[in-house]
Design an enzyme around this catalytic site. Structure first.
Site, PDB file in Angstrom:
ATOM      1  N   ASP A   1       0.845  -1.202   0.000  1.00 26.91           N
ATOM      2  CA  ASP A   1       0.000   0.000   0.000  1.00 26.91           C
ATOM      3  C   ASP A   1       0.883   1.256   0.000  1.00 26.91           C
ATOM      4  O   ASP A   1       0.574   2.260   0.643  1.00 26.91           O
ATOM      5  CB  ASP A   1      -0.974   0.023   1.179  1.00 26.91           C
TER       6      ASP A   1
ATOM      7  N   HIS B   1       2.999  10.856  -0.499  1.00 27.41           N
ATOM      8  CA  HIS B   1       2.271  12.116  -0.345  1.00 27.41           C
ATOM      9  C   HIS B   1       3.242  13.283  -0.287  1.00 27.41           C
ATOM     10  O   HIS B   1       4.356  13.149   0.228  1.00 27.41           O
ATOM     11  CB  HIS B   1       1.410  12.097   0.925  1.00 27.41           C
TER      12      HIS B   1
END
Ligand code: NCD
Ligand code: ZN
Ligand code: ZN
Ligand code: ZN
Length: 390
Positions: free
Chosen positions: A265, A269
């Site tokens: 996952d 960011h």
């Protein structure tokens, strides 16, 4: 080139069923180029790129672009995941068949970032997937139970005044989808299992013959909501970090095969989306370059898995689940040379700024971890060697 491998472990190349590469749309945080480098350095020879890009990967044009770009970069096979619906949170099924038969030959469909909440839509997606022999990978959480949720619902979130994110939000959807998958005779893959109860639901569903598989992330194996006390949004992730007893159960479930595999996952960011207050920060953390070390720390050092088991959960099972005939193969004469060499005794210190990703949001900053990937080979060609991309 001669590769010195004294005391090292040779494994089939790792396969990640769950990577966010951010291209197209957020190339300021990751691209197929930089994400492929991170994957090769992490020991991966294939990754599945999630569909929550901008625009969403819900059609053949986008998935074929992702596939071709991955091949051009050539460091890792990038298999695009197709979106189940048109647009994320869509109300209409995407043309799964068109994507399954396009150049990218999409094998896994998901709406990661948002689960398919409507049961009728999920049922139709599963029935369609059976006909196409593809897999629906469900990001498991009932969104109506997590409105405004900021952290695992429990004592720690309550103390900090955060809206809780109940374990039942995940467990109720997983139970529902297992029943629907059994009904449709479909293959269901459950993304990032995070609670002890979900492991129980999976064991129950598998017991009744449901064709369900599941993944757990390295961070849910190691980290817990104890991290909330730091107030550092680097620890904010979807699903949230749970309790120590959840993490312990996830480790056992992975060792016993109730949970089939590890998936990163990997969620890059931008600094401005992480270095802000907790409630405003985006969920997600980097994972590709640290996954092997976290598995070594939580599963091998603890005696829960031997290296044969690591090959199973990081390569063989994810390749099977993702329908990749050329990956996750045993190391044997005549098999494709998709290989990863690991020094099990070496240690390294994680520095976000030194990782190949554009983003640097690692929750392991400064941690000393066991297990160093010393070489990765894709179809016999070195893609990474001693921490450098080839
Ligand atoms: C994912 C992302 O950033 O795309 N974030 C995350 O915390 N896992 C999306 C998601 O799975 O919610
Ligand atoms: Zn998700
Ligand atoms: Zn969701
Ligand atoms: Zn995800």
């Amino acid at each position: 080139e001669v590769i010195e491998a004294n005391g090292q472990v040779l494994l089939p190349g790792f396969v990640d069923l769950h990577t966010h590469l951010r291209e197209p749309g957020r190339e300021d945080t990751e691209t197929i180029d930089t994400g492929s480098a991170a994957a090769a350095l992490g020991g991966y020879t294939a990754v599945f790129a999630m569909a929550n890009t901008d625009p969403v990967a819900d059609n053949a044009v986008i998935v074929d672009h992702v596939w071709r770009r991955g091949q051009e970069v050539g460091l890792v096979d990038v298999h695009p995941v197709g979106a189940v619906t048109v647009g994320l949170k869509g109300e209409k099924l995407a043309e799964l068949g068109t994507m399954a038969n396009s150049q990218a030959r999409v094998k896994v469909f998901s709406d990661d970032g948002l689960c398919v909440a409507d049961p009728l839509l999920m049922r139709r997606a599963l029935e369609y997937s059976t006909a196409l022999d593809v897999v629906i990978a469900q990001h498991a959480e009932e969104p109506r139970l997590t409105v405004g949720a900021q952290a695992h619902e429990g004592e720690r979130a309550a103390r900090l005044g955060y809206t809780g994110w109940p374990a039942a939000a995940e467990e109720s959807i997983v139970a529902r989808d297992c029943l629907l998958a059994l009904h449709a005779n479909a293959r269901l893959h459950v993304c990032h299992v995070s609670t002890s109860g979900t492991a129980d639901v999976l064991a129950w569903a598998k017991d009744r013959g449901t064709k369900v598989s599941a993944e757990v992330t390295p961070h849910h194996l190691l980290l817990t909501d104890e991290r909330l006390a730091t107030y550092d949004p680097v620890n904010k992730v979807n699903p949230p970090l749970r309790t120590e007893s959840d993490a312990e159960k996830l480790r056992t479930a992975l060792a016993e095969g109730v949970i089939d595999c590890v998936a990163t996952d990997h969620a890059p960011h931008a600094v401005q989306d992480k270095d802000t207050e907790w409630t405003a920060a985006r969920p997600g953390m980097l994972g590709l370059q640290t996954a092997l070390s976290i598995v070594a720390e939580t599963m091998v050092r603890t005696g829960l898995l031997d290296w044969r088991g690591v090959a199973r959960v990081m390569s063989e099972r994810p390749a099977e689940i993702g329908n990749l005939a050329d990956q996750g193969r045993p190391i044997a004469v005549g098999e494709p040379a998709n290989l990863t060499l690991v020094d099990p005794d070496a240690e390294w210190t994680v520095r976000g700024a030194e990782l190949a990703s554009i983003a640097a949001n690692t929750p392991y900053e400064g941690m000393r971890l066991p297990g160093v990937v010393t070489a990765t080979l894709l179809r016999g060609r070195l893609t990474a060697r001693d921490g450098k991309v080839c």
